[in-house]
Write a protein that holds these residues in place. Structure first.
Motif, PDB file in Angstrom:
ATOM      1  N   ALA A  20       0.831  -1.207   0.000  1.00 25.82           N
ATOM      2  CA  ALA A  20       0.000   0.000   0.000  1.00 25.82           C
ATOM      3  C   ALA A  20       0.864   1.255   0.000  1.00 25.82           C
ATOM      4  N   LEU A  21       1.944   1.227   0.760  1.00 22.32           N
ATOM      5  CA  LEU A  21       2.838   2.389   0.811  1.00 22.32           C
ATOM      6  C   LEU A  21       3.524   2.597  -0.536  1.00 22.32           C
ATOM      7  N   ILE A  22       3.976   1.515  -1.161  1.00 18.18           N
ATOM      8  CA  ILE A  22       4.637   1.642  -2.472  1.00 18.18           C
ATOM      9  C   ILE A  22       3.646   2.119  -3.528  1.00 18.18           C
ATOM     10  N   GLU A  23       2.407   1.649  -3.444  1.00 17.32           N
ATOM     11  CA  GLU A  23       1.377   2.130  -4.381  1.00 17.32           C
ATOM     12  C   GLU A  23       1.187   3.637  -4.237  1.00 17.32           C
ATOM     13  N   LEU A  24       1.152   4.139  -3.010  1.00 16.49           N
ATOM     14  CA  LEU A  24       1.048   5.585  -2.795  1.00 16.49           C
ATOM     15  C   LEU A  24       2.249   6.314  -3.384  1.00 16.49           C
ATOM     16  N   MET A  25       3.431   5.718  -3.289  1.00 18.98           N
ATOM     17  CA  MET A  25       4.635   6.355  -3.821  1.00 18.98           C
ATOM     18  C   MET A  25       4.595   6.466  -5.335  1.00 18.98           C
ATOM     19  N   ASN A  84       7.583  11.657 -10.108  1.00 18.60           N
ATOM     20  CA  ASN A  84       7.772  10.466 -10.917  1.00 18.60           C
ATOM     21  C   ASN A  84       7.697  10.787 -12.407  1.00 18.60           C
ATOM     22  N   THR A  85       8.388   9.966 -13.195  1.00 15.94           N
ATOM     23  CA  THR A  85       8.318  10.085 -14.653  1.00 15.94           C
ATOM     24  C   THR A  85       8.068   8.702 -15.239  1.00 15.94           C
ATOM     25  N   ALA A  86       7.089   8.631 -16.140  1.00 14.97           N
ATOM     26  CA  ALA A  86       6.766   7.383 -16.846  1.00 14.97           C
ATOM     27  C   ALA A  86       6.552   6.225 -15.877  1.00 14.97           C
ATOM     28  N   GLY A  87       5.938   6.530 -14.729  1.00 19.90           N
ATOM     29  CA  GLY A  87       5.616   5.488 -13.769  1.00 19.90           C
ATOM     30  C   GLY A  87       6.773   5.027 -12.902  1.00 19.90           C
ATOM     31  N   ILE A  88       7.947   5.643 -13.062  1.00 19.91           N
ATOM     32  CA  ILE A  88       9.119   5.268 -12.269  1.00 19.91           C
ATOM     33  C   ILE A  88       9.201   6.175 -11.046  1.00 19.91           C
ATOM     34  N   ILE A  89       9.324   5.584  -9.857  1.00 21.01           N
ATOM     35  CA  ILE A  89       9.400   6.360  -8.624  1.00 21.01           C
ATOM     36  C   ILE A  89      10.752   7.060  -8.551  1.00 21.01           C
ATOM     37  N   ILE A 122      19.404  14.484  -7.614  1.00 17.67           N
ATOM     38  CA  ILE A 122      17.986  14.450  -7.960  1.00 17.67           C
ATOM     39  C   ILE A 122      17.714  13.347  -8.975  1.00 17.67           C
ATOM     40  N   ASN A 123      16.445  13.021  -9.141  1.00 15.75           N
ATOM     41  CA  ASN A 123      15.990  12.055 -10.145  1.00 15.75           C
ATOM     42  C   ASN A 123      16.667  10.691  -9.993  1.00 15.75           C
ATOM     43  N   GLN A 124      16.763  10.219  -8.753  1.00 14.84           N
ATOM     44  CA  GLN A 124      17.326   8.903  -8.479  1.00 14.84           C
ATOM     45  C   GLN A 124      16.204   7.863  -8.399  1.00 14.84           C
ATOM     46  N   THR A 125      16.536   6.642  -8.727  1.00 15.97           N
ATOM     47  CA  THR A 125      15.545   5.569  -8.695  1.00 15.97           C
ATOM     48  C   THR A 125      16.015   4.462  -7.756  1.00 15.97           C
ATOM     49  N   ALA A 126      15.104   3.576  -7.426  1.00 16.98           N
ATOM     50  CA  ALA A 126      15.417   2.430  -6.576  1.00 16.98           C
ATOM     51  C   ALA A 126      14.512   1.275  -6.983  1.00 16.98           C
TER      52      ALA A 126
END
Length: 355
Positions: A307-312, A318-323, A336-340
């Motif tokens: 649920a928490l990841i869905e909120l994120m 975000n860009t193109a669905g990437i957190i 900035i603009n880092q992903t995990a």
């Protein structure tokens, strides 16, 4: 024109000047139910407000809604506001966010002035031109960028706050220290936060507020619409907004103050900074220890991760669905603009829970 930020020495005089610099055939003042009782009495006798129309909305972030926004529009309309009127937002971040959005959209935009009354709104919400409301269970989902004509910071209002609201604002100051420099960070993690709101340490806090506002002001000046470096101000907020939104929708959890959610988000994002960007472990541990000592912990379990990841996934960075995250290579070394990966995000939740 850039907004003017005033560290007040004479609120009545400075407000009168600020109103005179706005178009103001009519003046309106927005408060919530709490600031109506605690803060409005400080200013209601001011000559410059003698004919002001008072608008009151419900207190706390649960009222940062379309219904409250509609109420403000209706009251402006009923009070005869025109496109030449002025709205003064007297309150915390919820009031300055919602009031700024109401003013920005009524008659296609009227002038507004922010008088922040909480530590959080002084160092964060009232400065920088972000306005908006929560919508669909998500933080600040609807809004616009528009700066107030003037922000007047009067730290006497800090004396009206309880310890929880001071700590809420202090979390944003801690974030500013992390993205600024080691001296600013060190002063913040060594400050006796547990002593507040006693008056002995208020002068030092007031000086730190001025430094914190200048850090944000400098970043906003360089990137007013968050295309680049302004994303530094989102440190702690990708996780933090998820914690905050989740706390409002989970019936077994007490809704979090914004700063508490940011503090918890800082724990997670400093962990990611350490494993992905080489943030020094000792500084991460010292910061996390400070947060745990002063902010406690919101109980979450592995079952809450989806649920928490869905909120994120709904975060505005975000860009193109990437957190996207703002991470640090060191204090002041902003990435900035880092992903995990999902596994790394879950590791960060594990670290938050277990340390």
């Amino acid at each position: 024109m850039e907004q003017r930020i005033i560290f007040s020495g004479n609120l009545q005089q400075e407000l009168a000047i600020a109103i005179s610099e706005c178009e103001h055939d009519r003046v309106f003042v927005l408060t919530d139910e709490t600031t109506r009782q605690v803060c409005w009495p400080v200013v209601e006798h001011f000559l410059c407000l003698r004919n002001a129309h008072l608008i009151i909305i419900g207190a706390t972030d649960t009222h940062k809604t379309l219904d409250s926004l509609s109420h403000v529009w209706q009251q402006l309309q009923a009070g005869g506001a025109t496109r030449h009127s002025c709205l003064i937002n007297l309150g915390g971040g919820m009031v300055t966010d919602l009031g700024g959005f109401a003013a920005s959209t009524f008659k296609r935009g009227i002038d507004f002035i922010n008088i922040p009354t909480t530590l959080l709104s002084m160092v964060d919400a009232s400065v920088g031109g972000k306005t908006g409301i929560n919508f669909g269970g998500l933080k600040n989902e609807i809004g616009v960028f528009r700066e107030s004509k003037t922000v007047i910071l009067d730290t006497r209002f800090l004396q009206t706050l309880d310890a929880a609201n001071i700590r809420s604002g202090y979390a944003e100051m801690l974030k500013h220290g992390l993205i600024a420099d080691t001296d600013a960070w060190a002063e913040l993690v060594n400050f006796p936060l547990a002593s507040l709101p006693d008056k002995e340490h208020l002068p030092q806090l007031q000086a730190m507020v001025a430094k914190s506002v200048k850090i944000k002001e400098r970043i906003v000046h360089d990137d007013p619409f968050e295309h680049g470096i302004r994303k530094a101000l989102n440190l702690g907020h990708t996780f933090g907004h998820a914690f905050e939104s989740w706390s409002f929708t989970n019936p077994s959890t007490t809704p979090l103050l914004h700063g508490y959610a940011v503090a918890y988000g800082l724990i997670c994002e400093l962990y990611l900074s350490t494993i992905k960007a080489g943030f020094p472990t000792d500084k991460m541990r010292q910061t996390v220890r400070f947060i745990r000592e002063h902010y406690g912990q919101m109980p979450i379990s592995c079952d809450d991760y989806p649920a928490l990841i869905e909120l994120m996934t709904h975060d505005k960075k975000n860009t193109a669905g990437i957190i996207n995250f703002t991470l640090l290579g060191n204090i002041g070394d902003i990435r900035i603009n880092q992903t995990a990966t999902v596994d790394e995000i879950k590791e960060a939740f594990d670290f938050y829970r277990e340390g």
